[in-house]
Write an enzyme that holds these catalytic residues in place. Structure first.
Site, PDB file in Angstrom:
ATOM      1  N   LYS A 107       0.815  -1.217   0.000  1.00  0.00           N
ATOM      2  CA  LYS A 107       0.000   0.000   0.000  1.00  0.00           C
ATOM      3  C   LYS A 107       0.851   1.270   0.000  1.00  0.00           C
ATOM      4  O   LYS A 107       0.346   2.354  -0.265  1.00  0.00           O
ATOM      5  CB  LYS A 107      -0.965  -0.004   1.182  1.00  0.00           C
ATOM      6  CG  LYS A 107      -2.076  -1.047   1.026  1.00  0.00           C
ATOM      7  CD  LYS A 107      -3.116  -0.927   2.122  1.00  0.00           C
ATOM      8  CE  LYS A 107      -4.262  -1.909   1.919  1.00  0.00           C
ATOM      9  NZ  LYS A 107      -3.876  -3.293   2.285  1.00  0.00           N
TER      10      LYS A 107
HETATM   11  C1  LIG Z   1      -4.587  -4.398   1.667  1.00  0.00           C
HETATM   12  C2  LIG Z   1      -3.871  -5.706   1.629  1.00  0.00           C
HETATM   13  C3  LIG Z   1      -4.258  -6.764   0.765  1.00  0.00           C
HETATM   14  C4  LIG Z   1      -5.500  -6.692  -0.089  1.00  0.00           C
HETATM   15  O1  LIG Z   1      -5.367  -5.781  -1.151  1.00  0.00           O
HETATM   16  P1  LIG Z   1      -6.659  -5.264  -1.948  1.00  0.00           P
HETATM   17  O2  LIG Z   1      -6.173  -4.257  -2.895  1.00  0.00           O
HETATM   18  O3  LIG Z   1      -7.585  -4.697  -0.899  1.00  0.00           O
HETATM   19  O4  LIG Z   1      -7.277  -6.465  -2.600  1.00  0.00           O
HETATM   20  C5  LIG Z   1      -3.482  -7.909   0.729  1.00  0.00           C
HETATM   21  N1  LIG Z   1      -2.382  -8.048   1.505  1.00  0.00           N
HETATM   22  C6  LIG Z   1      -1.977  -7.062   2.351  1.00  0.00           C
HETATM   23  C7  LIG Z   1      -0.775  -7.270   3.181  1.00  0.00           C
HETATM   24  C8  LIG Z   1      -2.698  -5.861   2.434  1.00  0.00           C
HETATM   25  O5  LIG Z   1      -2.308  -4.902   3.291  1.00  0.00           O
END
Ligand SMILES: *Cc1c(COP(=O)(O)O)cnc(C)c1O
Length: 433
Positions: A107
């Site tokens: 993210k």
């Molecule tokens: C947010 C997150 C996901 C999921 O990603 P999306 O874009 O919501 O499908 C998977 N793994 C981790 C570690 C995350 O922080």
């Protein structure tokens, strides 16, 4: 580039408005009017380009009309100040390690890019301060807070449920200070989200403060995630492994995989995708039945994927004209219990000396079960295993080393503002600032 709403009841709008508003007036999600394929020459030479150069070419296709080239290049370069290596785990499977950024999770890419793009628009318009509200159950808050840290003209309020996020996660957004304020809500994640939603619907607050959100529905957060799919392909090309590429994404709100689907529309030669779910397998069930049935989420050890109504599902539907057959042709699904996730994590550590985190474990397993002969699999390793230290140590029965970046957060001092779940309190607090 102009943007339309997936609900098709709101007027077509500019990039700037899509980024500042986040959600369309008809509550739909913004989509770019065109997804432009990149020229063959780009794909032919992609293995000679740096990650930053690849990302700039992709960013240019979406944002080039609205942001001057030198500014866009700087935004891309500043966002990607860390490496995203492709690491071989088995003969057929590679891990795209998205956890080398400041908060050790994927993210960071969207959080940093959005902060810089919003910062550019605010400077350009000479706008007064914009206030970002973000509710978090853990990882989103840290990526957004660290992305926006020190960006002029923007103040970020992170709302999180008291006592319900891990100490590591909490430290990543409560120790920053400056333009980041952590609000410790005496309630659940749903209460935090409800406070944020009420704030966006409150006329007085919106007139007095410019409010915006930074969750994954924002185009400035989700589109930049396409960058690293192209970078993975470039690395495969250098190794001569570009035949029948299958990409597997551990999915919660489906922002990450949707960015990959956009990449495929731009001509990226990925044969097919796999969406790996934990027990919250709403998308998997949709693939099996053709019916989308959201339900309350259940807690799992891959908790960033504990989502009962994936917000970007509507973007997937829109991209494929609502056709279940077309979606099923490009994407297959998988779903795993906590026991299966733990078993995969342990086995991969013992067998291959590769330490997965619980989210990556879902996608690694989906590839080991779903790859056909002649295919090359890439899974997105979305977080560093040390972010889930206690869980991972229990599974492998060995200590997990904590990277220096994470240790530095642990040494910071927590600063937070206690907040009730009463909207009147939250509103009075914001107005008094
Ligand atoms: C947010 C997150 C996901 C999921 O990603 P999306 O874009 O919501 O499908 C998977 N793994 C981790 C570690 C995350 O922080």
């Amino acid at each position: 580039m102009q943007y339309y709403s997936t609900n098709k009841q709101a007027p077509i709008t500019t990039l700037e408005e899509a980024v500042v508003k986040g959600l369309a007036a008809d509550k739909g999600l913004f989509m770019p009017l065109a997804i432009r394929p990149l020229p063959q020459e780009f794909y032919d030479s992609i293995d000679t380009l740096s990650f930053q150069e690849i990302a700039f070419r992709v960013a240019d296709a979406f944002f080039g009309e609205d942001v001057p080239a030198d500014t866009l290049r700087k935004i891309v370069d500043d966002t990607l100040s860390f490496d995203v290596p492709l690491v071989q785990v088995t003969e057929q499977i590679y891990s795209l390690e998205l956890f080398h950024g400041p908060t050790l999770a994927f993210k960071d890419v969207g959080g940093r890019f959005m902060a810089r793009l919003l910062g550019y628009f605010i400077r350009k318009e000479g706008k007064r301060q914009v206030n970002v509200l973000v509710a978090t159950s853990g990882d989103t808050g840290s990526a957004v807070a660290n992305g926006f840290l020190g960006v002029e003209g923007i103040h970020v309020y992170v709302l999180y449920p008291k006592g319900k996020v891990s100490e590591i996660q909490e430290k990543q957004f409560t120790t920053l200070g400056r333009n980041i304020t952590a609000l410790e809500v005496d309630g659940t994640f749903d209460d935090c989200q409800a406070l944020v939603k009420s704030a966006f619907m409150d006329r007085e607050l919106n007139e007095r403060l410019s409010l915006t959100s930074a969750n994954s529905i924002n185009v400035a957060r989700f589109l930049p995630q396409a960058f690293y799919y192209f970078h993975a392909y470039a690395q495969l090309k250098r190794m001569g492994r570009t035949d029948n590429v299958v990409v597997c994404v551990p999915s919660g709100n489906f922002g990450n995989i949707t960015a990959g689907l956009f990449g495929k529309r731009m001509g990226l030669p990925v044969q097919r995708f796999i969406a790996a779910n934990n027990r919250n397998d709403i998308f998997y069930q949709y693939l099996q039945t053709g019916v989308y049935t959201p339900r309350p989420s259940t807690a799992t050890i891959a908790n960033a994927m504990d989502v009962g109504d994936p917000s970007n599902f509507t973007r997937v539907l829109d991209l494929y004209g609502g056709s279940h057959a077309a979606i099923s042709a490009d994407i297959s699904g998988a779903t795993y219990t906590d026991e299966q996730i733990a078993e995969t994590l342990r086995h991969t550590w013992q067998q291959h000396r590769y330490l997965l985190d619980p989210h990556g474990a879902c996608s690694f397993r989906a590839l080991t079960e779903g790859l056909r002969p002649g295919e090359t699999g890439v899974f997105l390793e979305t977080a560093h295993p040390a972010k889930f230290k206690d869980t991972v140590e229990q599974i492998i029965d060995a200590p997990v080393e904590v990277p220096a970046k994470l240790r530095a957060f642990m040494q910071g001092e927590k600063q937070s503002v206690p907040m009730s779940t009463d909207f009147a309190d939250f509103k009075a607090y914001l107005l008094a600032r």
